[in-house]
Design an enzyme around this catalytic site. Structure first.
Site, PDB file in Angstrom:
ATOM      1  N   GLY A 247      15.884  82.940  83.173  1.00  0.00           N
ATOM      2  CA  GLY A 247      14.900  83.214  82.139  1.00  0.00           C
ATOM      3  C   GLY A 247      13.543  83.689  82.584  1.00  0.00           C
ATOM      4  O   GLY A 247      12.738  84.133  81.744  1.00  0.00           O
ATOM      5  N   GLU A 289      19.464  79.859  87.606  1.00  0.00           N
ATOM      6  CA  GLU A 289      20.370  81.016  87.478  1.00  0.00           C
ATOM      7  C   GLU A 289      19.586  82.272  87.123  1.00  0.00           C
ATOM      8  O   GLU A 289      19.749  82.844  86.046  1.00  0.00           O
ATOM      9  CB  GLU A 289      21.386  80.745  86.364  1.00  0.00           C
ATOM     10  CG  GLU A 289      22.215  79.498  86.563  1.00  0.00           C
ATOM     11  CD  GLU A 289      22.957  79.086  85.287  1.00  0.00           C
ATOM     12  OE1 GLU A 289      22.596  79.563  84.197  1.00  0.00           O
ATOM     13  OE2 GLU A 289      23.889  78.296  85.396  1.00  0.00           O
ATOM     14  N   ARG A 329      18.192  98.769  76.047  1.00  0.00           N
ATOM     15  CA  ARG A 329      17.163  97.762  75.778  1.00  0.00           C
ATOM     16  C   ARG A 329      16.045  98.252  74.837  1.00  0.00           C
ATOM     17  O   ARG A 329      15.649  97.510  73.941  1.00  0.00           O
ATOM     18  CB  ARG A 329      16.588  97.202  77.083  1.00  0.00           C
ATOM     19  CG  ARG A 329      17.685  96.536  77.950  1.00  0.00           C
ATOM     20  CD  ARG A 329      17.118  95.705  79.087  1.00  0.00           C
ATOM     21  NE  ARG A 329      16.444  94.517  78.606  1.00  0.00           N
ATOM     22  CZ  ARG A 329      15.156  94.400  78.477  1.00  0.00           C
ATOM     23  NH1 ARG A 329      14.341  95.374  78.843  1.00  0.00           N
ATOM     24  NH2 ARG A 329      14.636  93.281  78.003  1.00  0.00           N
ATOM     25  N   CYS A 360      23.217 110.787  69.655  1.00  0.00           N
ATOM     26  CA  CYS A 360      23.007 111.188  68.261  1.00  0.00           C
ATOM     27  C   CYS A 360      22.508 110.006  67.441  1.00  0.00           C
ATOM     28  O   CYS A 360      23.203 109.520  66.540  1.00  0.00           O
ATOM     29  CB  CYS A 360      24.299 111.732  67.692  1.00  0.00           C
ATOM     30  SG  CYS A 360      24.860 113.130  68.638  1.00  0.00           S
ATOM     31  N   TYR A 389      20.312  94.291  82.977  1.00  0.00           N
ATOM     32  CA  TYR A 389      20.766  94.487  81.594  1.00  0.00           C
ATOM     33  C   TYR A 389      20.691  95.945  81.152  1.00  0.00           C
ATOM     34  O   TYR A 389      20.335  96.247  80.012  1.00  0.00           O
ATOM     35  CB  TYR A 389      19.962  93.587  80.642  1.00  0.00           C
ATOM     36  CG  TYR A 389      20.036  92.130  81.045  1.00  0.00           C
ATOM     37  CD1 TYR A 389      21.241  91.430  80.976  1.00  0.00           C
ATOM     38  CD2 TYR A 389      18.920  91.457  81.532  1.00  0.00           C
ATOM     39  CE1 TYR A 389      21.329  90.102  81.380  1.00  0.00           C
ATOM     40  CE2 TYR A 389      18.998  90.126  81.937  1.00  0.00           C
ATOM     41  CZ  TYR A 389      20.199  89.465  81.857  1.00  0.00           C
ATOM     42  OH  TYR A 389      20.290  88.160  82.259  1.00  0.00           O
TER      43      TYR A 389
HETATM   44  N1  LLP Z   1      22.052  81.706  82.731  1.00  0.00           N
HETATM   45  C1  LLP Z   1      22.585  81.863  81.507  1.00  0.00           C
HETATM   46  C2  LLP Z   1      23.475  80.834  80.987  1.00  0.00           C
HETATM   47  C3  LLP Z   1      22.282  82.990  80.746  1.00  0.00           C
HETATM   48  O1  LLP Z   1      22.808  83.126  79.533  1.00  0.00           O
HETATM   49  C4  LLP Z   1      21.420  83.990  81.289  1.00  0.00           C
HETATM   50  C5  LLP Z   1      21.099  85.178  80.519  1.00  0.00           C
HETATM   51  C6  LLP Z   1      20.906  83.790  82.585  1.00  0.00           C
HETATM   52  C7  LLP Z   1      21.234  82.632  83.269  1.00  0.00           C
HETATM   53  C8  LLP Z   1      19.989  84.782  83.241  1.00  0.00           C
HETATM   54  O2  LLP Z   1      18.799  84.936  82.579  1.00  0.00           O
HETATM   55  P1  LLP Z   1      17.643  85.860  83.205  1.00  0.00           P
HETATM   56  O3  LLP Z   1      17.124  85.184  84.460  1.00  0.00           O
HETATM   57  O4  LLP Z   1      18.232  87.171  83.522  1.00  0.00           O
HETATM   58  O5  LLP Z   1      16.628  85.921  82.146  1.00  0.00           O
HETATM   59  N2  LLP Z   1      20.346  91.383  77.466  1.00  0.00           N
HETATM   60  C9  LLP Z   1      19.075  90.709  77.380  1.00  0.00           C
HETATM   61  C10 LLP Z   1      19.061  89.442  78.211  1.00  0.00           C
HETATM   62  C11 LLP Z   1      20.155  88.485  77.853  1.00  0.00           C
HETATM   63  C12 LLP Z   1      20.157  87.289  78.739  1.00  0.00           C
HETATM   64  C13 LLP Z   1      21.416  86.536  78.546  1.00  0.00           C
HETATM   65  N3  LLP Z   1      21.538  85.389  79.358  1.00  0.00           N
HETATM   66  C14 LLP Z   1      17.988  91.676  77.804  1.00  0.00           C
HETATM   67  O6  LLP Z   1      18.289  92.796  78.160  1.00  0.00           O
HETATM   68  O7  LLP Z   1      16.815  91.339  77.759  1.00  0.00           O
END
Ligand code: LLP
Length: 436
Positions: A247, A289, A329, A360, A389
């Site tokens: 996150g 994570e 995005r 399109c 992403y």
């Molecule tokens: N752990 C879990 C259980 C998750 O669901 C996610 C992301 C992460 C770790 C990694 O989160 P990060 O460090 O990357 O924020 N498609 C969206 C983001 C969706 C994130 C989904 N889960 C975007 O492009 O902003």
């Protein structure tokens, strides 16, 4: 555009990444092209490992949903991180790269029986159980197989992380995990403790993505620790592991001022430690994570400019040879990016243009307001911070082939994912006999 990692402007006035000139990259590998800066990817992994150094080496699990290729998995393993996968497909890519299964966590809010069997057969390190249906299924499959997987329970701590609502996942009204409020989480702990076929190692939460507020993480850690204390009182069980998910936000534009990896690690660890003292609770190993904060700044997408359309008094649209198919995005989250004309990196800006994709859809925009020098078709646009992403959420909409991905370092560039070809787009299509 802010220069990330090994980016620099060379003597030709071109953007260079990993010692490779953007113009040469496009000439060699075609356009559009995703470029991964290997040194920056590795540096981010190392910073995470160091920041969580008092845990053991697999305490940081790269969230492969951000971007997973076999080469990326090799680098993640090489840097001593574990991997979080969320499907049989991601697990297949990880195993194809030779990633050690015991350092893999399997996530997902609707894992299929086939995926659970696959994960148990190959011996993944942890299964993060999301819901009562999965709990029963996993118990049944483990009993059948005579194995005893180590599990974490995914909990919804009810923390609102003030990110975009689509990417906020830890609230009470969320499709993920057992809610702490209302008692589902406690019941889940009791169920796993009563399941001889499952070993409960700890709990997990993930409150959202692109988060800039450390307080949201602190708050989630406190809620999780209070829950563990309550669970201990009720059951006597002590968690060995506390997985706080991913996150941490990143810089996309000058509007973003995310905390550093080190500040984030400190805030999380302090919040957990304080609660451990308050409750006299043995300190669990902290897992994280991260996805975006490891890979996003390491990725840059290079496009070639084509047509343009000027609407006097309104704006000038300039189209590139990619768009929402390789970066959804902006269309999906109104995400903003920085960019620069990579072959005219030293030239003065003379106008602002709206960079649009070639799909399109009117919503297929990449950057609404980009200051550019005199531009013409054939110029190259670099969009930074596109590692996370983008490719992993790419599509073949309008039957556009996906771009190639190259890994660059020290003046070397190597393809890690081939460019799709038009022919690939019909590979899975079949015409039934009666239509022939
Ligand atoms: N752990 C879990 C259980 C998750 O669901 C996610 C992301 C992460 C770790 C990694 O989160 P990060 O460090 O990357 O924020 N498609 C969206 C983001 C969706 C994130 C989904 N889960 C975007 O492009 O902003």
């Amino acid at each position: 555009m802010k220069l990330h990692g090994t980016m620099q402007i060379n003597d030709r006035g071109h953007l260079e990444i990993g010692g490779c000139d953007a113009v040469d990259l496009i000439a060699a590998f075609g356009s559009p092209l995703m470029v991964i800066d290997e040194a920056l990817l590795r540096e981010n992994c190392r910073r995470y490992r160091k920041a969580f150094a008092h845990n053991d080496s697999a305490a940081v699990f790269y969230a492969s949903k951000a971007l997973l290729t076999t080469a990326v998995a090799r680098i993640i393993d090489d840097e001593g991180l574990g991997l979080d996968v969320v499907s049989g497909g991601e697990l297949t890519i990880a195993l194809a790269a030779g990633f050690p299964p015991e350092k893999i966590l399997l996530h997902g809010n609707n894992k299929s029986p086939a995926e659970l069997k696959f994960a148990l057969n190959c011996g993944v390190g942890r299964i993060v159980v999301d819901n009562p249906y999965e709990l029963a299924l996993l118990e049944e499959i483990s009993t059948m197989k005579g194995c005893r997987p180590q599990v974490l329970l995914r909990l919804a701590p009810g923390v609102d992380a003030h990110s975009h609502s689509y990417i906020t996942t830890g609230k009470n009204d969320s499709k993920f995990g057992f809610n702490i409020a209302g008692g589902d989480a406690l019941n889940a702990v009791k169920s796993v403790l009563n399941a001889p076929q499952l070993e409960l190692k700890g709990v997990h939460c993930h409150i959202g993505s692109q988060i800039h507020e450390l307080d949201a993480f602190r708050c989630a850690a406190q809620v999780m620790m209070d829950f563990l204390q309550e669970a201990r009182k009720e059951t006597g069980w002590i968690a060995e592991e506390l997985d706080m998910g991913g996150g941490l936000g990143v810089y996309y534009t000058s509007e973003d001022t995310p905390p550093s990896i080190e500040e984030y690690a400190k805030a999380l660890q302090e919040a957990v430690e304080q609660k451990c003292q308050e409750h006299n609770y043995p300190k669990p190993r902290i897992f994280v994570e991260p996805g975006r904060s490891i890979i996003s700044p390491a990725g840059t997408t290079l496009y070639t400019l084509g047509s343009s359309k000027e609407i006097p008094g309104v704006r000038k649209y300039v189209a590139v040879d990619g768009g929402m198919t390789d970066n959804l995005r902006p269309a999906l989250y109104q995400a903003e990016y920085e960019g620069m004309i990579a072959n005219k990196a030293r030239e003065q800006a003379v106008e602002k243009v709206a960079v649009t994709g070639r799909c399109c859809e009117s919503g297929d925009m990449l950057i609404w307001d980009l200051a550019v020098p005199h531009i013409e078709p054939g110029d190259l646009l670099a969009v930074s911070c596109t590692g996370a992403y983008t490719y992993s959420m790419s599509s073949n909409y309008n039957a556009l082939p996906r771009p190639a991905i190259v890994l660059v370092a020290d003046g070397r560039a190597e393809v890690i994912v081939e460019r799709e070809k038009w022919g690939d787009l019909v590979r899975l299509h079949r015409i039934p006999d009666h239509l022939l």
